[in-house]
Design an enzyme around this catalytic site. Structure first.
Site, mmCIF file in Angstrom:
data_model
loop_
_atom_site.group_PDB
_atom_site.id
_atom_site.type_symbol
_atom_site.label_atom_id
_atom_site.label_comp_id
_atom_site.label_asym_id
_atom_site.label_seq_id
_atom_site.Cartn_x
_atom_site.Cartn_y
_atom_site.Cartn_z
ATOM 1 N N GLU A 42 -40.568 -52.455 26.377
ATOM 2 C CA GLU A 42 -39.996 -53.701 26.894
ATOM 3 C C GLU A 42 -40.832 -54.133 28.104
ATOM 4 O O GLU A 42 -41.106 -53.314 28.982
ATOM 5 C CB GLU A 42 -38.558 -53.368 27.268
ATOM 6 N N HIS A 93 -30.040 -45.449 27.843
ATOM 7 C CA HIS A 93 -29.584 -45.570 26.456
ATOM 8 C C HIS A 93 -29.048 -44.251 25.892
ATOM 9 O O HIS A 93 -29.585 -43.737 24.917
ATOM 10 C CB HIS A 93 -30.741 -46.035 25.559
ATOM 11 N N ASN A 117 -33.589 -51.376 21.662
ATOM 12 C CA ASN A 117 -32.427 -51.322 22.550
ATOM 13 C C ASN A 117 -31.144 -51.228 21.705
ATOM 14 O O ASN A 117 -31.050 -51.873 20.671
ATOM 15 C CB ASN A 117 -32.392 -52.563 23.434
#
Ligand code: FDA
Length: 496
Positions: free
Chosen positions: A352, A437, A475
């Site tokens: 990202e 995450h 994600n």
């Protein structure tokens, strides 16, 4: 109230819990949601509900006396500072080998996350959830989740023209010059609001760096989407500052023990309510900790031996690159990420292109990589310390670093640049101490059946990130939401 009975009780108000509450309520079932964090609906003394990323205060951290900022240093100087102990919005939960960041409050992770709403490329899905029908997910449940979350794409012409995405355009230039696929990713931010922020006609939010400690305006959190719809049914009640500590069988129902907290984290009351059905939606960590403890302490001895297993960090690792002085990334950086570098198939990493919303020019490019790290950890009950431990070791991040290097070593070689060494300490390149995450711990089709029903007890369900075995290739929250949509549809049809 203590002694009350509810048909369906949901532990936690993040993605899984919000989907469950809305769909149950729409099916005519009364739902009570218990959330250990605050409601986040009342402004503080500065008139704002949430603190800015640049100026963390009492609202920012869950029961800490010092901030624990993911980027701990700048130019070698530590950034953390003392704050009053408070039931703040971001939990930096320390295990022996990793710090797991999580949102605390009504809306769970949606309160603090970057809003990157990514449906994994279809060929990657069967590695993520092998027992789930791919067609059903991509034809029905991913579209339903994207609609429910309010996912949209940034207008690329506008993106190309605004100062606040200069950092992302620099990210694109560097990716493309090294022949990496640069992909735009969807988000839940209200792009029309951001346009007005740039135009100066509304209070600034993402463009002013709001994110990690909450976003006061443009981000469509669960408070504005699933939970707003759930409340509008009139069938969903939410109790914030209520932490579940036990779920035990009791006369064909479940007795749920709940601690009420004050904003300093003190327990002010302990209550027991009963429920016909209980949904564990406390997040990968919260659900795994509860189930691991309840099994080990013989409150739910019939849970199977898969409880606590299959936990992964989605391969998260962070790094910064130092750019040349003629290649600035901009003093004003929108906090909402819009793009990534996709080297998953060739090198095991999806990076990202992240903002560094410091408000000053840093000449840095910053990235959060999601990698195909194969390591999986296990939760265990530590009866001496009266807590749940996680077996993750810091050294297990090395595969993630190697995979991220498949992108950034090449870009550095091409650009003649180097890694930043000042963002995670003094002379430390990799942010390998954390994850945003957490996934797994009560894995689908192992600890539960193929729809999240816990083995051993009818009427107990897992419906959050704990179901996903450690990695989503991108994600995670769209996949958590879509899986919850799939599972609750079946559960409502068959079990209610
Ligand atoms: P989630 O964690 O959302 O909700 C669980 C809730 O249960 C919490 O509100 C918690 O307080 C509550 N709870 C826990 N234990 C409890 C107990 N015992 N009693 C009562 N309540 C309890 N993902 C993504 O797809 N795109 C992104 O851009 C980002 N960015 C990002 C940034 C940051 C800083 C973080 C921390 C995370 C992200 N994420 C992300 C990750 C994403 O937010 C995360 O995967 C989901 O929120 C997980 O959803 P769940 O429903 O599993 O739990």
């Amino acid at each position: 109230p203590p002694g009350a009975h509810v048909p369906a009780l949901v532990i936690g108000t993040g993605y899984g819990g919000s989907v469950a509450a809305l769909r149950l309520a729409q099916a005519g079932v009364d739902v009570h949601m218990l959330e250990m964090g605050m409601a986040w609906d009342t402004p503080g003394s500065d008139g704002k509900i949430f603190a800015n990323t640049r100026t963390p205060d009492y609202r920012s951290y869950w029961l800490r006396t010092k901030t624990k900022q993911p980027l701990s240093n700048f130019l070698g100087f530590p950034l953390d500072k003392d704050v009053p102990k408070y039931t703040g919005i971001l939990d930096a939960e320390d295990f022996s080998g990793i710090t797991v960041y999580q949102g605390r409050g009504v809306g769970g992770g949606s309160l603090v996350n970057g809003g990157m709403a990514v449906t994994p490329p279809r060929p990657r899905f069967s590695a993520i959830l092998p027992s789930v029908n791919v067609d059903e997910m991509y034809n029905t449940y991913y579209p339903r989740a994207n609609a429910g979350l309010g996912v949209t794409n940034v207008d690329q012409a506008w993106w190309n023209s605004v100062d606040c995405y200069q950092y992302a355009r620099v990210g694109r230039k560097h990716a493309e010059r090294s022949n990496f696929p640069f992909v735009f990713v969807s988000n839940v931010y209200d792009w029309e609001y951001m346009r007005q922020e740039v135009a100066g006609t509304v209070p600034k939010s993402a463009v002013d760096g709001e994110l990690l400690y909450g976003n006061n305006h443009g981000k469509k959190t669960l408070q504005k989407t699933y939970l707003a719809q759930a409340k509008a049914t009139g069938r969903v009640a939410i109790s914030p500052l209520h932490r579940v500590t036990s779920v035990a069988p009791a006369n064909g129902r479940y007795a749920v023990v709940v601690e009420q907290l004050d904003t300093s984290g003190n327990v002010t009351a302990t209550k027991t309510v009963t429920a016909d059905k209980v949904f564990f939606a406390a997040g990968s960590i919260g659900t795994s900790k509860l189930l691991t403890k309840l099994k080990a302490t013989n409150v739910l001895p019939g849970l199977n031996s898969e409880i606590g297993k299959g936990w992964g960090d989605n391969g998260n690792v962070m790094c910064g690159r130092a750019n040349h002085l003629w290649d600035p990334t901009g003093a004003v950086q929108a906090s909402i990420p819009t793009a990534g570098i996709d080297n998953w198939d060739a090198g095991g990493a999806f990076a990202e292109v992240a903002p560094l919303p410091t408000g000053i020019e840093t000449w840095a490019s910053f990235y959060l990589s999601i990698t195909k790290n194969p390591n999986r950890a296990q939760f265990t009950w530590n009866s001496t310390a009266n807590r749940v431990d996680l077996s993750w070791q810091t050294a297990w991040k090395q595969p993630s670093i190697d995979m991220a290097k498949s992108i950034f070593d090449k870009i550095n070689a091409k650009e003649g640049t180097i890694y930043r060494t000042d963002l995670f300490g003094v002379y430390k390149i990799w942010g390998d101490h954390l994850t945003y995450h957490p996934l797994g711990g009560a894995v689908l089709n192992k600890a539960t059946d193929n729809y999240g029903r816990l083995h051993g007890y009818s009427g107990l369900y897992v419906i959050d990130g704990a179901l996903i075995p450690g990695n989503t290739a991108v994600n995670p929250f769209v996949t958590i939401t879509a899986l919850a949509e799939r599972n609750i549809e079946r559960i409502i049809a068959a079990d209610f």
